[in-house]
Design a protein around this motif. Structure first.
Motif, PDB file in Angstrom:
ATOM      1  N   SER A 241       0.774  -1.114  -0.099  1.00 36.48           N
ATOM      2  CA  SER A 241      -0.118   0.117  -0.015  1.00 36.48           C
ATOM      3  C   SER A 241       0.878   1.174  -0.048  1.00 36.48           C
ATOM      4  N   ASN A 242       0.370   2.306  -0.515  1.00 30.76           N
ATOM      5  CA  ASN A 242       1.259   3.536  -0.767  1.00 30.76           C
ATOM      6  C   ASN A 242       0.829   4.364   0.399  1.00 30.76           C
ATOM      7  N   ALA A 243      -0.178   3.973   1.099  1.00 31.66           N
ATOM      8  CA  ALA A 243      -0.540   4.928   2.349  1.00 31.66           C
ATOM      9  C   ALA A 243       0.317   4.346   3.426  1.00 31.66           C
ATOM     10  N   HIS A 244       1.172   5.342   4.197  1.00 33.05           N
ATOM     11  CA  HIS A 244       1.873   5.105   5.413  1.00 33.05           C
ATOM     12  C   HIS A 244       1.131   4.894   6.673  1.00 33.05           C
ATOM     13  N   HIS A 245      -0.021   5.441   6.617  1.00 30.76           N
ATOM     14  CA  HIS A 245      -0.807   5.544   8.198  1.00 30.76           C
ATOM     15  C   HIS A 245      -2.226   4.967   7.647  1.00 30.76           C
ATOM     16  N   MET A 246      -2.627   4.045   8.538  1.00 31.18           N
ATOM     17  CA  MET A 246      -4.029   3.383   8.298  1.00 31.18           C
ATOM     18  C   MET A 246      -4.587   3.200   9.829  1.00 31.18           C
ATOM     19  N   GLN A 247      -5.819   2.443   9.720  1.00 31.27           N
ATOM     20  CA  GLN A 247      -6.440   2.197  11.081  1.00 31.27           C
ATOM     21  C   GLN A 247      -6.662   0.783  10.905  1.00 31.27           C
ATOM     22  N   LEU A 248      -6.538  -0.059  12.033  1.00 36.24           N
ATOM     23  CA  LEU A 248      -6.675  -1.562  11.733  1.00 36.24           C
ATOM     24  C   LEU A 248      -7.392  -1.984  13.088  1.00 36.24           C
ATOM     25  N   ALA A 249      -8.474  -2.836  13.133  1.00 33.70           N
ATOM     26  CA  ALA A 249      -9.079  -3.486  14.219  1.00 33.70           C
ATOM     27  C   ALA A 249      -8.840  -4.982  14.185  1.00 33.70           C
ATOM     28  N   VAL A 250      -8.565  -5.576  15.172  1.00 33.01           N
ATOM     29  CA  VAL A 250      -8.467  -6.828  15.567  1.00 33.01           C
ATOM     30  C   VAL A 250      -9.674  -7.362  16.180  1.00 33.01           C
ATOM     31  N   ILE A 251     -10.632  -8.140  15.602  1.00 33.02           N
ATOM     32  CA  ILE A 251     -11.776  -8.484  16.428  1.00 33.02           C
ATOM     33  C   ILE A 251     -11.849 -10.066  16.846  1.00 33.02           C
ATOM     34  N   TRP A 252     -12.105 -10.183  17.964  1.00 31.91           N
ATOM     35  CA  TRP A 252     -11.815 -11.644  18.584  1.00 31.91           C
ATOM     36  C   TRP A 252     -13.069 -12.186  18.958  1.00 31.91           C
ATOM     37  N   ILE A 253     -13.549 -13.216  18.643  1.00 32.66           N
ATOM     38  CA  ILE A 253     -14.933 -13.873  18.629  1.00 32.66           C
ATOM     39  C   ILE A 253     -14.736 -14.847  19.822  1.00 32.66           C
ATOM     40  N   ASN A 254     -15.312 -14.537  21.193  1.00 30.57           N
ATOM     41  CA  ASN A 254     -14.638 -15.150  22.130  1.00 30.57           C
ATOM     42  C   ASN A 254     -15.238 -16.811  22.081  1.00 30.57           C
ATOM     43  N   GLU A 255     -16.427 -16.954  21.289  1.00 31.55           N
ATOM     44  CA  GLU A 255     -16.871 -18.312  21.667  1.00 31.55           C
ATOM     45  C   GLU A 255     -16.443 -19.407  20.541  1.00 31.55           C
ATOM     46  N   ILE A 256     -15.705 -18.932  19.548  1.00 33.28           N
ATOM     47  CA  ILE A 256     -15.761 -19.928  18.345  1.00 33.28           C
ATOM     48  C   ILE A 256     -15.043 -21.285  18.883  1.00 33.28           C
ATOM     49  N   GLU A 257     -13.967 -21.084  19.670  1.00 30.02           N
ATOM     50  CA  GLU A 257     -13.265 -22.418  20.224  1.00 30.02           C
ATOM     51  C   GLU A 257     -14.432 -23.343  20.838  1.00 30.02           C
ATOM     52  N   ASP A 258     -15.389 -22.628  21.600  1.00 28.78           N
ATOM     53  CA  ASP A 258     -16.245 -23.705  22.324  1.00 28.78           C
ATOM     54  C   ASP A 258     -17.070 -24.044  21.290  1.00 28.78           C
ATOM     55  N   ILE A 259     -17.634 -23.361  20.164  1.00 28.84           N
ATOM     56  CA  ILE A 259     -18.704 -23.748  19.145  1.00 28.84           C
ATOM     57  C   ILE A 259     -17.846 -24.936  18.529  1.00 28.84           C
TER      58      ILE A 259
END
Length: 626
Positions: A241-259
């Protein structure tokens, strides 16, 4: 057309790589085989020539060197023994030589069946007219001399070992020859086999690589279970990417391992796919979505988009709406958000997401506080490397802190404490690296290292010393065996004291008790360290049949200001005195504590008030100078 050119280029590059690899492998095999063969030949020659001296015997060699005449029968007998020995070792010839009037003469020699048939059997003191300068110079050498030569018997590699007769000081040689024609044949066969084998394996490798690359191209950037882009696509996009500054969110699903564990991964993948579709439908076209792992996905957006959009998108997710209705499945989310330099985004967002999960928050934005957490992570990684290098380069060393008897004003023993010397020469205390040692499961190596150095340092002294040992050390059979073996060879095992943490000792009672019994039979003393944390049960300690108790430093520091602690220590001192147990106090830092301990009848003390840990100890008894 361009695509076809690319394929041709790849084919040419692959073939060139194959050819270079083939030639490299053949050359390497040739050199390795040649080295191994020549090393084997040299060893065989050395062993054969060395054995000649023993076959002939000192009496025979001495007689030859003194100029005595050797009977035909004696010479024939020795020649026969040498011939049988050479045949058994597959050596062409073994022999001995003397130098007389600048000429090389045989004093013994083996022979072959061809030599007998052709009348070329070497006789006693036969001249060796083909003797080379190297052969003659061996008489003046102090070590074995190797030579490749040709004579009437063929092409050989030879060895000449010089010996000096202890009676008359004359030098004689024992030697051995081996035919080198067969060696060249072996090398040719080895090269041929290497070329054939290399061709086969490189062909298989190229075939497998081609198949692997083909399959990899199909799935490299896509998560097969959801059809969304994966972490490889994310990393590639950020990098390009040519953009040097971005925003990023890491989203964690709490129940996936139990499912996954309850319904199976197929249902878990459906949940993840529906969730990704949900967020994709609610983000702008400038945002990108990636499945990062089994239970995580990423939202990536330009810096220009308001940061509240990420928070709102995640926090407004309706937790009361099922993602699947067959079966009914609900989930909860937590997320970490980071913005700024694109190269740090993913790592920072990960740290924030971890803090959100641990703190049970919906969303955590990366900040200064989390920067400190990241710094700690980086420190732990660097320290793990430092610890490993310290062990490899012998930079884990013991320091010694004296334990004083305040009645006699003398040192009774030294506690051995580990220190890490960095590559820059800085001395680190255990609190700086002990957590990394435990996390890396190197605590047994630490104990072994310090114990070995202390054993070596104090072996020739009468100094008493102590060392901390953990329950994990005791539960390690190899370490327990190592300690037992070292104690067998130590001249004064009664001068050694092992210190066990009270909580660990009680938690592993049966194993610890067996270990204590083993070391005590060898004369070693055992005491309980850090006694008194939580007002311990003295009866459990007594069942271990230890020799003493060391009071916990946290108690010692409070003895002046807490009457209950003072009474507890006074009671333990009285109890220890009645049972004949040695009682020590650590972390003694000032004269007020010393006075309180003496009043409580505790006389053995250790702490910086008396002496700091030092790298060396005196070989004479130190006196307390207050």
């Amino acid at each position: 057309m361009p695509e076809g050119r690319v394929k041709v280029s790849w084919i040419i590059a692959g073939f060139s790589l194959f050819l270079i690899s083939l030639l490299t492998y053949v050359y390497y095999t040739y050199q390795t085989t040649r080295t191994e063969i020549m090393q084997s030949v040299d060893n065989r020659l050395l062993n054969a020539a060395t054995s000649v001296k023993h076959i002939l015997g000192e009496e025979y060699l001495t007689s030859v060197n003194q100029g005595d005449n050797i009977s035909f029968s004696d010479y024939h007998s020795k020649s026969k023994q040498l011939s049988e020995f050479a045949q058994a070792l597959d050596i062409a010839y073994v022999y001995s030589m003397i130098l007389k009037d600048g000429k090389v003469l045989f004093s013994s020699s083996s022979y072959t069946q061809d030599d007998q048939n052709n009348g070329k059997v070497t006789q006693f003191l036969d001249l060796y007219p083909e003797a080379t300068d190297t052969n003659i110079s061996a008489f003046y050498s102090t070590e074995p001399v190797f030579e490749i030569s040709s004579d009437q018997w063929g092409d050989f590699k030879s060895i000449f070992i010089p010996y000096v007769d202890p009676i008359n000081g004359k030098t004689y040689l024992t030697g051995a020859d081996i035919t080198i024609y067969n060696l060249n044949q072996q090398l040719k066969e080895s090269v041929s086999k290497a070329a054939a084998m290399a061709s086969f394996f490189f062909f298989i490798a190229i075939l497998v690589a081609a198949i692997y690359i083909y399959l990899l191209k199909r799935s490299i950037t896509t998560d097969s279970s959801t059809g969304f882009a994966n972490h490889i696509a994310l990393e590639y996009f950020i990098k390009k990417s040519n953009a040097h500054h971005m925003q990023l969110a890491v989203i964690w699903i709490n129940e996936i391992e139990d499912i996954n564990s309850f319904y199976g991964t197929e249902v878990g993948d459906k949940v993840m796919k529906n969730l990704l579709i949900h967020f994709k439908n609610r983000t702008s076209s400038h945002c990108h979505i990636y499945r990062l792992a089994t239970n995580k996905f990423v939202l990536l957006a330009p810096q220009e988009i308001p940061s509240d959009e990420f928070n709102s998108l995640i926090e407004t997710y309706n937790l009361n709406t099922p993602l699947l209705t067959d079966p009914f499945i609900y989930i909860t989310l937590c997320a970490g958000i980071a913005s700024g330099n694109k190269h740090l985004l993913l790592e920072n967002a990960h740290i924030a997401a971890l803090q959100a999960k641990q703190g049970r928050h919906n969303v955590v934005n990366y900040s200064k506080a989390l920067h400190d957490v990241k710094t700690q992570y980086q420190y732990n990684v660097e320290m793990a490397k430092e610890v490993r290098e310290a062990f490899d380069n012998n930079r884990i060393v013991p320091y010694f802190q004296a334990i004083f008897d305040t009645i006699t004003n003398k040192v009774i023993q030294y506690e051995c404490l580990p220190r890490l010397v960095t590559a820059q020469g800085e001395i680190l205390k255990p609190e700086a690296f002990i957590n990394v040692v435990k996390r890396s499961r190197m605590d047994g190596l630490l104990t072994r290292t310090i114990f070995s150095q202390c054993i070596s340092r104090f072996r020739k002294t009468d100094i008493c010393w102590s060392l901390n040992i953990t329950a994990q050390d005791i539960l390690d059979p190899s370490l327990s065996e190592f300690i037992a073996d070292e104690l067998k060879r130590y001249p004064h095992p009664g001068n050694i004291t092992l210190e066990l943490l009270e909580t660990q000792a009680i938690a592993n009672f049966s194993e610890v008790k067996a270990f204590i019994g083993m070391v005590k039979t060898k004369g070693v003393k055992v005491i309980i360290d850090d006694f008194g944390s939580g007002y311990s049960n003295i009866s459990n300690v007594l069942k271990l049949e230890v020799d003493g108790i060391k009071l916990d430093g946290a108690l010692i520091k409070q003895i002046v200001n807490d009457k209950d602690i003072y009474l507890f220590i006074e009671h333990i001192a009285s109890f220890a005195n009645q049972l004949g147990l040695q009682l020590m106090a650590e972390s003694v830092e000032n004269t007020t504590i010393v006075t309180a301990l003496k009043k409580a009848n505790v006389t053995l003390m250790q702490g910086n008030y008396f002496a700091h840990p030092v790298p060396h100890v005196n070989t004479v008894t130190e006196e307390l100078a207050l």
